[in-house]
Design an enzyme around this catalytic site. Structure first.
Site, mmCIF file in Angstrom:
data_model
loop_
_atom_site.group_PDB
_atom_site.id
_atom_site.type_symbol
_atom_site.label_atom_id
_atom_site.label_comp_id
_atom_site.label_asym_id
_atom_site.label_seq_id
_atom_site.Cartn_x
_atom_site.Cartn_y
_atom_site.Cartn_z
ATOM 1 N N LYS A 1 0.795 -1.136 -0.070
ATOM 2 C CA LYS A 1 0.068 0.020 0.034
ATOM 3 C C LYS A 1 0.914 1.203 0.016
ATOM 4 C CE LYS A 1 -4.197 -1.856 1.910
ATOM 5 N NZ LYS A 1 -5.016 -2.012 3.215
ATOM 6 N N LYS B 1 -3.614 -20.113 4.335
ATOM 7 C CA LYS B 1 -4.360 -21.282 4.081
ATOM 8 C C LYS B 1 -4.841 -21.848 5.158
ATOM 9 C CE LYS B 1 -1.842 -24.354 0.927
ATOM 10 N NZ LYS B 1 -2.190 -23.581 -0.486
ATOM 11 N N LYS C 1 -1.094 -30.278 2.214
ATOM 12 C CA LYS C 1 0.282 -30.157 1.716
ATOM 13 C C LYS C 1 1.360 -30.878 2.351
ATOM 14 C CE LYS C 1 1.644 -26.226 -1.334
ATOM 15 N NZ LYS C 1 1.777 -25.145 -1.782
ATOM 16 N N ASP D 1 3.736 -21.312 1.481
ATOM 17 C CA ASP D 1 2.733 -20.563 1.171
ATOM 18 C C ASP D 1 1.480 -20.564 2.310
ATOM 19 O OD1 ASP D 1 1.655 -23.028 0.847
ATOM 20 O OD2 ASP D 1 0.848 -22.371 -1.168
ATOM 21 N N ARG E 1 -1.604 -11.687 -2.988
ATOM 22 C CA ARG E 1 -1.549 -11.704 -4.482
ATOM 23 C C ARG E 1 -1.815 -10.031 -4.883
ATOM 24 N NH1 ARG E 1 -5.607 -15.765 -6.486
ATOM 25 N NH2 ARG E 1 -3.886 -17.288 -6.040
ATOM 26 N N LYS F 1 3.778 -21.827 -17.109
ATOM 27 C CA LYS F 1 3.761 -23.194 -16.857
ATOM 28 C C LYS F 1 3.156 -23.963 -18.058
ATOM 29 C CE LYS F 1 3.359 -23.846 -11.917
ATOM 30 N NZ LYS F 1 2.772 -24.650 -10.871
ATOM 31 N N HIS G 1 6.144 -15.642 -8.783
ATOM 32 C CA HIS G 1 6.046 -15.926 -7.332
ATOM 33 C C HIS G 1 7.062 -15.699 -6.935
ATOM 34 C CE1 HIS G 1 2.726 -19.346 -8.112
ATOM 35 N NE2 HIS G 1 2.449 -18.143 -8.787
ATOM 36 N N GLU H 1 4.170 -16.037 0.663
ATOM 37 C CA GLU H 1 4.358 -16.101 -0.564
ATOM 38 C C GLU H 1 3.723 -14.726 -1.317
ATOM 39 O OE1 GLU H 1 3.261 -19.651 -3.856
ATOM 40 O OE2 GLU H 1 1.542 -18.455 -3.127
ATOM 41 N N ALA I 1 -6.318 -17.181 -14.640
ATOM 42 C CA ALA I 1 -6.068 -18.225 -13.442
ATOM 43 C C ALA I 1 -7.244 -18.582 -12.728
ATOM 44 C CB ALA I 1 -4.811 -17.685 -12.434
#
Ligand code: 0O2
Length: 245
Positions: free
Chosen positions: A54, A77, A85, A104, A109, A144, A152, A171, A183
């Site tokens: 920001k 997460k 994971k 992560d 994002r 990818k 990333h 992340e 995405a």
């Protein structure tokens, strides 16, 4: 490997027996308090990193008269996905192992308008002396096989607690609006389990083509912006015409 084989391989990736639900239940029960503390620390790290962006956005708009960041999203997460994971990575189910192996848990994002803004922001972030780069994956330069594009970074930032400082991993995914749009749609395909394999492969091919179109759109839009900012008279016209937007 072609795209069909890649998708099949991703779906079948499972090397060991899954951690039993009993083991998961007992781990969560035994570690309820430390898990909640650890996740609160990750939440604090998210706040730190979000604030950094920001601040960068505000400063950039002072100098360049536009904001490079369209939006910032943060997410923590869930304990279930972290354990999934741990299971997939085949690492021990302990608090220490979670912290060192899962990078992560805290995710930020950053959505930008143009690809150049992504690299400018990433550079500004990494120049900060309390930010340490742990890992960088550039899926914009090297998309990818699915067509996924994004930059990333796994970084470590300190959080300042009552009597101590603690470094936490975050992340950061940088995307343009077009990359993010792509995405989100592709994410739906990835997690939609009940569609026939053939249709899934067909849609994946279609998405791959869309990724290439969206990549060239990003570049063309960026070139238009560059040309506009090089010509001061056209820039004035642009400002006039956007007053109603
Ligand atoms: P979420 O809910 O977004 O966090 P791994 O995380 O083990 O699968 P790795 O190498 O640690 O793989 O991470 P990678 O592949 O560099 O980045 C993982 C994250 O990037 C994913 O997080 C997605 O957010 C995003 N991502 C990577 N590849 C793709 C892709 O092909 N399509 C889409 N839509 N997103 C992708 P999560 O954990 O899957 O989900």
């Amino acid at each position: 490997m072609n795209l069909r084989e890649y998708i099949k391989q991703k779906r079948n990736e499972r090397l060991t027996e899954p951690i039993s639900p009993e083991k998961v239940q007992s781990f969560v029960k035994k570690n309820e308090r430390p898990l909640s503390t650890l996740f609160t620390y990750y939440e604090c790290a998210l706040m730190e990193v979000e604030t950094k962006f920001k601040v960068l956005n505000q400063e950039y708009s002072l100098i360049h008269d536009r904001n490079p960041i369209e939006s910032i999203k943060t997410r923590l997460k869930s304990v279930d996905s972290v354990i999934e994971k741990v299971d997939r990575y085949n690492v021990p189910l302990t608090l220490e192992s979670i912290e060192s192996n899962i990078n992560d848990i805290a995710g930020v994002r950053v959505i930008c308008s143009f690809p150049d803004d992504i690299y400018t922001l990433a550079e500004c972030l990494l120049e900060q002396d309390d930010v340490t780069l742990i890992q960088k994956k550039d899926y914009i330069m090297n998309p990818k096989p699915t067509g996924y594009r994004s930059l990333h970074l796994i970084i470590s930032v300190p959080i300042f607690l009552e009597h101590k400082k603690r470094d936490m991993k975050v992340e950061v995914q940088f995307r343009t609006i077009a990359m993010d749009f792509w995405a989100s749609l592709e994410h739906n395909l990835r997690y939609k389990r009940n569609i026939p394999e053939d249709l899934s492969a067909e849609l994946a091919e279609e998405l791959l083509e869309c990724a290439s179109i969206s990549s060239s759109l990003d570049i063309r839009m960026q070139n238009i912006r560059k040309r506009l900012s090089e010509d001061p008279s056209e820039m004035d016209d642009l400002i006039d015409s956007t007053q109603w937007l």
